[in-house]
Design an enzyme around this catalytic site. Structure first.
Site, PDB file in Angstrom:
ATOM      1  N   LYS A  50      41.188  37.543  41.734  1.00  0.00           N
ATOM      2  CA  LYS A  50      40.915  38.964  42.079  1.00  0.00           C
ATOM      3  C   LYS A  50      40.427  39.640  41.166  1.00  0.00           C
ATOM      4  O   LYS A  50      39.398  40.321  40.988  1.00  0.00           O
ATOM      5  CB  LYS A  50      42.112  39.598  42.955  1.00  0.00           C
ATOM      6  CG  LYS A  50      42.237  38.986  44.316  1.00  0.00           C
ATOM      7  CD  LYS A  50      43.537  39.368  44.802  1.00  0.00           C
ATOM      8  CE  LYS A  50      43.740  38.918  46.212  1.00  0.00           C
ATOM      9  NZ  LYS A  50      45.116  38.869  46.790  1.00  0.00           N
ATOM     10  N   GLN A  94      50.270  42.222  45.344  1.00  0.00           N
ATOM     11  CA  GLN A  94      50.337  40.975  45.757  1.00  0.00           C
ATOM     12  C   GLN A  94      51.604  40.714  46.420  1.00  0.00           C
ATOM     13  O   GLN A  94      52.844  40.662  45.776  1.00  0.00           O
ATOM     14  CB  GLN A  94      50.204  39.978  44.409  1.00  0.00           C
ATOM     15  CG  GLN A  94      50.115  38.576  44.942  1.00  0.00           C
ATOM     16  CD  GLN A  94      48.557  38.543  45.589  1.00  0.00           C
ATOM     17  OE1 GLN A  94      47.557  38.914  45.448  1.00  0.00           O
ATOM     18  NE2 GLN A  94      48.715  37.676  46.646  1.00  0.00           N
ATOM     19  N   ASP A 117      43.897  46.651  50.718  1.00  0.00           N
ATOM     20  CA  ASP A 117      44.208  45.515  51.586  1.00  0.00           C
ATOM     21  C   ASP A 117      44.173  45.606  53.045  1.00  0.00           C
ATOM     22  O   ASP A 117      44.185  44.956  54.038  1.00  0.00           O
ATOM     23  CB  ASP A 117      45.620  45.065  51.341  1.00  0.00           C
ATOM     24  CG  ASP A 117      45.773  43.815  50.250  1.00  0.00           C
ATOM     25  OD1 ASP A 117      44.799  43.304  50.089  1.00  0.00           O
ATOM     26  OD2 ASP A 117      47.014  43.871  49.456  1.00  0.00           O
TER      27      ASP A 117
END
Ligand code: NDP
Length: 285
Positions: A50, A94, A117
């Site tokens: 990412k 994460q 997200d």
């Protein structure tokens, strides 16, 4: 006839180039904060990928690594700092987090406008209401693959196997928004094979190799394989090899949904920056 493989890798390159142009044209800095807690090797790889994608697109990557023993209060304090930092226009923690940190507490603490997200209840709620804001990256990426391959969704029968908040549920809502007739299957579904065989579009988001076999797929159906399973040192999806003989279109693993998830995350990061600059109106502001 063997299925046509849907090339998520190539499509992701196109999207990433588009995002880079958007970032350059935006005129305000875009910065994605990534938070990695502990030493899970898969999580470390995902975060690295990412961050590399950000760098390529001209998005500043602001990375924090915390030890596995980090108390929840410290994690929440970091999120508060990132919420207040104008350099940070997107925040990604994460998952999974170590067990002493409640994932919901962390997700709920992120400023919804920085929630790239799309996991915050505000963003999940807007999707539920049919007015999407920041939407979970994996199902967003899947929708972009379906669009790129002109898969007809209006009136189609779609079956999503999996009901997690990060893949299955938002996936089902996005398909519904495109007027598919959607069924969500899960571990308690009776006769999964019969349910799956109804699908014109079958999405497998389970996390178990060989969950979907050829006998469960309507001939010519589109099969989206979200699963990532490590079997004998290889990465495999949820679909068995024989699905290729029956499906019309199929996303390969690797090279299908995975790359598009990262591309969709970058799109969200730009969108989050637009919310914060005021260029786009965030429904809660
Ligand atoms: P979860 O474990 O949260 O959810 C799995 C879902 O599958 C659950 O709803 C579960 O049902 C259902 N399920 C489990 N066993 C069966 C079964 N035998 N039959 C039918 N349904 C079953 O996983 P995630 O949603 O987070 O992820 C799913 C997969 O997608 C994983 O392999 C993950 O690695 C992958 N993934 C891939 C991404 C990518 O970028 N390509 C990104 C995110 C995830 P129940 O609710 O009843 O327990």
């Amino acid at each position: 006839m063997a299925a046509t493989l849907m090339d998520g890798k190539a499509l992701a390159q196109t999207v990433r180039a588009e995002v880079a142009r958007d970032v350059a044209a935006l005129g305000v800095p875009v910065g994605l904060a990534t938070v990695l807690v502990g030493e899970d090797p898969a999580s470390a790889i995902y975060v690295r990928m990412k961050r590399e994608a950000c760098a390529e697109a001209g998005i500043e990557s602001i990375h924090h690594e915390l030890p596995a023993s980090t108390p929840e209060a410290d994690m929440l304090a970091l999120v508060e700092d990132l919420n207040a930092d104008p350099r940070v226009t997107g925040i990604l923690t994460q998952l999974p987090l170590p067990e002493q940190i409640d994932e919901d507490h962390v997700i709920n603490a992120i400023d919804p406008m920085k929630d790239v997200d799309g996991f915050h209840p505000a963003n999940a709620g807007f999707l539920f209401q049919g007015r999407p804001t920041l939407v979970a990256a994996t199902p967003s990426g899947v929708m972009e693959i379906l669009r790129a391959y002109d898969v007809e969704l209006e009136g189609a029968r779609a079956v999503v196997i999996g009901r997690s908040n990060i893949v299955g549920k938002p996936m089902a809502l996005l398909l519904l928004a495109e007027h598919a007739t959607v069924t969500i299957a899960h571990s308690r579904t009776r006769d999964l094979a019969e349910v799956a065989r109804e699908a014109d579009v079958l999405v497998a988001a389970v996390g178990r190799a060989d969950t979907v076999t050829a006998a469960m797929v309507k001939p010519g159906a589109t099969v989206i394989d979200v699963g990532i399973n490590r079997v004998d040192g290889k990465v495999r999806g949820d679909a068995a090899d024989d699905v290729r003989e029956v499906a019309g279109l199929l996303t390969p693993v690797p090279g299908g949904v995975g790359p598009m998830t990262i591309a969709a995350l970058l799109r969200n990061t730009v969108r989050a920056a637009r919310y914060q600059s005021g260029e786009l109106a965030f429904p809660l502001a």
